[in-house]
Design an enzyme around this catalytic site. Sequence first.
Site, PDB file in Angstrom:
ATOM      1  N   CYS A   1       0.818  -1.219   0.000  1.00  0.00           N
ATOM      2  CA  CYS A   1       0.000   0.000   0.000  1.00  0.00           C
ATOM      3  C   CYS A   1       0.849   1.265   0.000  1.00  0.00           C
ATOM      4  O   CYS A   1       1.923   1.305   0.588  1.00  0.00           O
ATOM      5  CB  CYS A   1      -0.860   0.036   1.248  1.00  0.00           C
ATOM      6  SG  CYS A   1      -1.915  -1.386   1.416  1.00  0.00           S
TER       7      CYS A   1
ATOM      8  N   ARG B   1       5.483  -0.479  -5.952  1.00  0.00           N
ATOM      9  CA  ARG B   1       5.470  -1.226  -4.694  1.00  0.00           C
ATOM     10  C   ARG B   1       4.479  -2.372  -4.730  1.00  0.00           C
ATOM     11  O   ARG B   1       4.509  -3.236  -3.852  1.00  0.00           O
ATOM     12  CB  ARG B   1       5.100  -0.288  -3.544  1.00  0.00           C
ATOM     13  CG  ARG B   1       6.123   0.810  -3.330  1.00  0.00           C
ATOM     14  CD  ARG B   1       5.574   1.862  -2.397  1.00  0.00           C
ATOM     15  NE  ARG B   1       5.332   1.311  -1.086  1.00  0.00           N
ATOM     16  CZ  ARG B   1       6.138   1.455  -0.045  1.00  0.00           C
ATOM     17  NH1 ARG B   1       7.232   2.143  -0.181  1.00  0.00           N
ATOM     18  NH2 ARG B   1       5.846   0.926   1.114  1.00  0.00           N
TER      19      ARG B   1
ATOM     20  N   TRP C   1      -2.924  -2.771  -1.377  1.00  0.00           N
ATOM     21  CA  TRP C   1      -2.514  -4.154  -1.615  1.00  0.00           C
ATOM     22  C   TRP C   1      -3.296  -4.972  -0.592  1.00  0.00           C
ATOM     23  O   TRP C   1      -3.089  -4.826   0.607  1.00  0.00           O
ATOM     24  CB  TRP C   1      -1.011  -4.296  -1.407  1.00  0.00           C
ATOM     25  CG  TRP C   1      -0.450  -5.625  -1.799  1.00  0.00           C
ATOM     26  CD1 TRP C   1      -0.032  -6.017  -3.043  1.00  0.00           C
ATOM     27  CD2 TRP C   1      -0.205  -6.751  -0.933  1.00  0.00           C
ATOM     28  NE1 TRP C   1       0.444  -7.298  -3.005  1.00  0.00           N
ATOM     29  CE2 TRP C   1       0.347  -7.771  -1.727  1.00  0.00           C
ATOM     30  CE3 TRP C   1      -0.404  -6.992   0.423  1.00  0.00           C
ATOM     31  CZ2 TRP C   1       0.717  -9.015  -1.209  1.00  0.00           C
ATOM     32  CZ3 TRP C   1      -0.053  -8.224   0.943  1.00  0.00           C
ATOM     33  CH2 TRP C   1       0.507  -9.216   0.123  1.00  0.00           C
TER      34      TRP C   1
ATOM     35  N   ASN D   1      -2.105   2.438   5.684  1.00  0.00           N
ATOM     36  CA  ASN D   1      -1.205   1.314   5.365  1.00  0.00           C
ATOM     37  C   ASN D   1      -0.974   0.538   6.647  1.00  0.00           C
ATOM     38  O   ASN D   1      -0.849   1.147   7.716  1.00  0.00           O
ATOM     39  CB  ASN D   1       0.172   1.827   4.915  1.00  0.00           C
ATOM     40  CG  ASN D   1       0.139   2.457   3.548  1.00  0.00           C
ATOM     41  OD1 ASN D   1      -0.884   2.466   2.894  1.00  0.00           O
ATOM     42  ND2 ASN D   1       1.280   2.990   3.141  1.00  0.00           N
ATOM     43  N   GLY D   2      -0.858  -0.779   6.557  1.00  0.00           N
ATOM     44  CA  GLY D   2      -0.588  -1.585   7.750  1.00  0.00           C
ATOM     45  C   GLY D   2      -1.760  -2.501   8.048  1.00  0.00           C
ATOM     46  O   GLY D   2      -2.632  -2.713   7.196  1.00  0.00           O
TER      47      GLY D   2
ATOM     48  N   GLU E   1      17.912 -18.504  -5.173  1.00  0.00           N
ATOM     49  CA  GLU E   1      17.547 -17.179  -5.679  1.00  0.00           C
ATOM     50  C   GLU E   1      17.103 -17.267  -7.151  1.00  0.00           C
ATOM     51  O   GLU E   1      16.139 -16.608  -7.555  1.00  0.00           O
ATOM     52  CB  GLU E   1      18.751 -16.231  -5.517  1.00  0.00           C
ATOM     53  CG  GLU E   1      18.606 -14.855  -6.107  1.00  0.00           C
ATOM     54  CD  GLU E   1      17.473 -14.014  -5.513  1.00  0.00           C
ATOM     55  OE1 GLU E   1      16.961 -14.348  -4.434  1.00  0.00           O
ATOM     56  OE2 GLU E   1      17.110 -13.016  -6.173  1.00  0.00           O
TER      57      GLU E   1
ATOM     58  N   LYS F   1      13.471 -16.051  -8.447  1.00  0.00           N
ATOM     59  CA  LYS F   1      13.267 -15.061  -9.523  1.00  0.00           C
ATOM     60  C   LYS F   1      12.303 -15.611 -10.562  1.00  0.00           C
ATOM     61  O   LYS F   1      11.393 -14.922 -11.006  1.00  0.00           O
ATOM     62  CB  LYS F   1      14.590 -14.740 -10.238  1.00  0.00           C
ATOM     63  CG  LYS F   1      15.542 -13.789  -9.598  1.00  0.00           C
ATOM     64  CD  LYS F   1      15.143 -12.354  -9.560  1.00  0.00           C
ATOM     65  CE  LYS F   1      14.316 -12.057  -8.376  1.00  0.00           C
ATOM     66  NZ  LYS F   1      14.941 -11.805  -7.125  1.00  0.00           N
TER      67      LYS F   1
ATOM     68  N   GLU G   1       8.681 -15.820  -9.221  1.00  0.00           N
ATOM     69  CA  GLU G   1       8.114 -14.492  -8.955  1.00  0.00           C
ATOM     70  C   GLU G   1       7.539 -13.845 -10.213  1.00  0.00           C
ATOM     71  O   GLU G   1       6.456 -13.279 -10.172  1.00  0.00           O
ATOM     72  CB  GLU G   1       9.214 -13.533  -8.452  1.00  0.00           C
ATOM     73  CG  GLU G   1       9.479 -13.570  -6.972  1.00  0.00           C
ATOM     74  CD  GLU G   1      10.582 -12.582  -6.586  1.00  0.00           C
ATOM     75  OE1 GLU G   1      10.343 -11.773  -5.696  1.00  0.00           O
ATOM     76  OE2 GLU G   1      11.685 -12.607  -7.181  1.00  0.00           O
TER      77      GLU G   1
ATOM     78  N   HIS H   1      17.337 -37.595  -2.682  1.00  0.00           N
ATOM     79  CA  HIS H   1      16.484 -37.762  -1.495  1.00  0.00           C
ATOM     80  C   HIS H   1      15.064 -37.276  -1.753  1.00  0.00           C
ATOM     81  O   HIS H   1      14.349 -36.942  -0.815  1.00  0.00           O
ATOM     82  CB  HIS H   1      17.099 -37.029  -0.300  1.00  0.00           C
ATOM     83  CG  HIS H   1      18.427 -37.580   0.093  1.00  0.00           C
ATOM     84  ND1 HIS H   1      18.580 -38.831   0.631  1.00  0.00           N
ATOM     85  CD2 HIS H   1      19.669 -37.054  -0.030  1.00  0.00           C
ATOM     86  CE1 HIS H   1      19.868 -39.060   0.850  1.00  0.00           C
ATOM     87  NE2 HIS H   1      20.552 -37.993   0.452  1.00  0.00           N
TER      88      HIS H   1
ATOM     89  N   LYS I   1       6.616  -4.775  -3.540  1.00  0.00           N
ATOM     90  CA  LYS I   1       8.038  -4.454  -3.458  1.00  0.00           C
ATOM     91  C   LYS I   1       8.500  -4.383  -2.002  1.00  0.00           C
ATOM     92  O   LYS I   1       9.563  -4.871  -1.656  1.00  0.00           O
ATOM     93  CB  LYS I   1       8.273  -3.108  -4.153  1.00  0.00           C
ATOM     94  CG  LYS I   1       9.705  -2.630  -4.120  1.00  0.00           C
ATOM     95  CD  LYS I   1      10.533  -3.437  -5.083  1.00  0.00           C
ATOM     96  CE  LYS I   1      12.013  -3.226  -4.913  1.00  0.00           C
ATOM     97  NZ  LYS I   1      12.773  -4.399  -5.392  1.00  0.00           N
TER      98      LYS I   1
END
Length: 610
Positions: free
Chosen positions: A2, A27, A74, A99-100, A482, A486, A489, A505, A605
């Site tokens: 947000c 964001r 968001w 926000n929050g 990573e 990527k 995402e 395994h 973000k």
Amino acid sequence: MCGIVGATAHNEVVNLIVDGLRTLEYRGYDSSGIAAQNTTETLIRKEAGNLSALQNSLTKNPLSGTCAIGHTRWATHGKPNRENAHPHISGNAVAVVHNGVIENSNELRQFLINRGYVFTSETDSETIPHMVDLYLNSGVGFFDACRKAIGHLEGSYAIAITFNSEPGKIIAARKGSPLIIAQGEKGYMVASDPIALREKNQIVYYLEDGDIAEVTAETCDFYDSEGKHVSRIGTRLANSKCTTSKNKFASFMQKEIFEQPDSVRATLSGRLVNSRTSNRLFDKGSCTILDKVDNIHIVACGTSLNAGQVAKYWLESIAKIPCQVEIASEYRYRDPVVPPNTLFLSISQSGETADTLAALRFANESPYLGTLGICNTDNSSLYRESEAVILTKAGIEVGVASTKALTTQLTALALLVLKFGELRNSSHVVLDSFADALSHLPEMLEDALKTEEQIKEIAQRISQHKSVLFLGRGHHYPVAIEGALKLKEISYIHAEAYAAGELKHGPLALVDRNMPVVVLCPKNDLLEKLSSNIEEVKARHGQVYLLADHKIDGQSNHEIKDVVEFECGDNLISPITFNVPLQLLAYHTAEYLGKNIDQPRNLAKSVTVE
Ligand code: G6P
């Protein structure tokens, strides 16, 4: 996540708010809205979807006003639809953007329903304007009504509130979520991120946790959590060299991938002199915090966590310091044992990630030797609340999928490891070669970027699959993690990373002729072991794609679909350079699939809620 932009001035501010919201798009958000005060009333426009939906609505039904608050939402509580979008209003008079997360919103909602309030959204945020309205109806003024209402809120918030009967005034408050106030030539702005203010305002005030500010076009007064009038020191917002334009690139992520040599150069600049770390390593605090360290706890989220995992290998092998790396959302809810002389090290691009901050706050109250942060944002909460900080110099990172923030974090961590090595008299030969490799890192990254054309072809093939495995060993294992992160995402292709030795395994059961397996294959002591793992994949007809810094025998073998050979530099720094082809792979795969690369679905973000 947000975003908030508000303004009160002597001129029209609605376009200023829309421009500010545009800068916050990166964001991540799913709906947006604006409330503007004209002389008699507060009018609201809000829409689900991206900002162009709000702009269309504003074209059809324009808003005007000299005081307005805007929001990009968001979704946390309630679906991403128009009803749940902010601003929320009570009695056509009190408008709020938030926000929050309000953790006691269920109790507050029931409390307000019992007093006749009707809710029009599923959000936790709608409790705020109704609580303010409740106090206004009891006869107190706007500021006090806000202060009393805020006193009931549990959880985290950054809030901006307006009220018809006191036009031109914004009450702003924060706890746990960032909020700033900026003084411009024609009035004041309120925002959750300085990026929304860039080039429009000069002096910026960072609210402290618990602060409430009363803002008009001419004045701004600050009160602390006790309600005491306090002064807050403004700082001049430096004009960022790194603009938020894409230049010649198709997306911010692609631009940021190509900025890495320069960002790493900036992060190294002045910190490495004659193959040793200089006294300019720290941006806050000093390296005396490192003198007595016997243990390190690294805590972070997402890509920053993966940077921490690489650092663990470096710290133990080069500086011989035991190191434990932990997911912030796990760490904060267990009872970690803190051995004597342990340093707490948090890593965060934004410096505002809720779980990482909560872990830092816990650490500040625990018997750690000290708290050190690696962060890309000066004046962020993490910067202010850590005892010492090393800033990465990546500049603004807009793409949700982190790229240059990661490689600059790894660079800062490498410098820190070098410093520890110096303090602990590690082998000069090792330190010299680490420092030498680091000083050549920008050129190595430039070479790694040359793999783009070859990677594009591989990406086209990968884009046709539903699942991909990534394998690495040693300090390349976190890099494989990573790489998988990527890819998932931004392309939404399922991807998993395994330490290559773990293949048999479990994940080997997934390998058949339809499974692409991307293997990070540097020439180091583990190559022989890794070769056996590659054979295990080939024997099951898995499609092997190798990223390597050396010639690979057996290219004719039809299970090896492709080999990307590139100069990745000394083994010690190759966990940095290997990220580049992996970032390009994710990027071009998502591009083939036509995904919104800079704003992947459901992701944000900066994750300012837990
Ligand atoms: C979000 C972002 C990631 C980032 C993570 C941690 O999930 O999408 O790119 O790695 O947050 O963020 P931080 O700002 O703490 O590094």
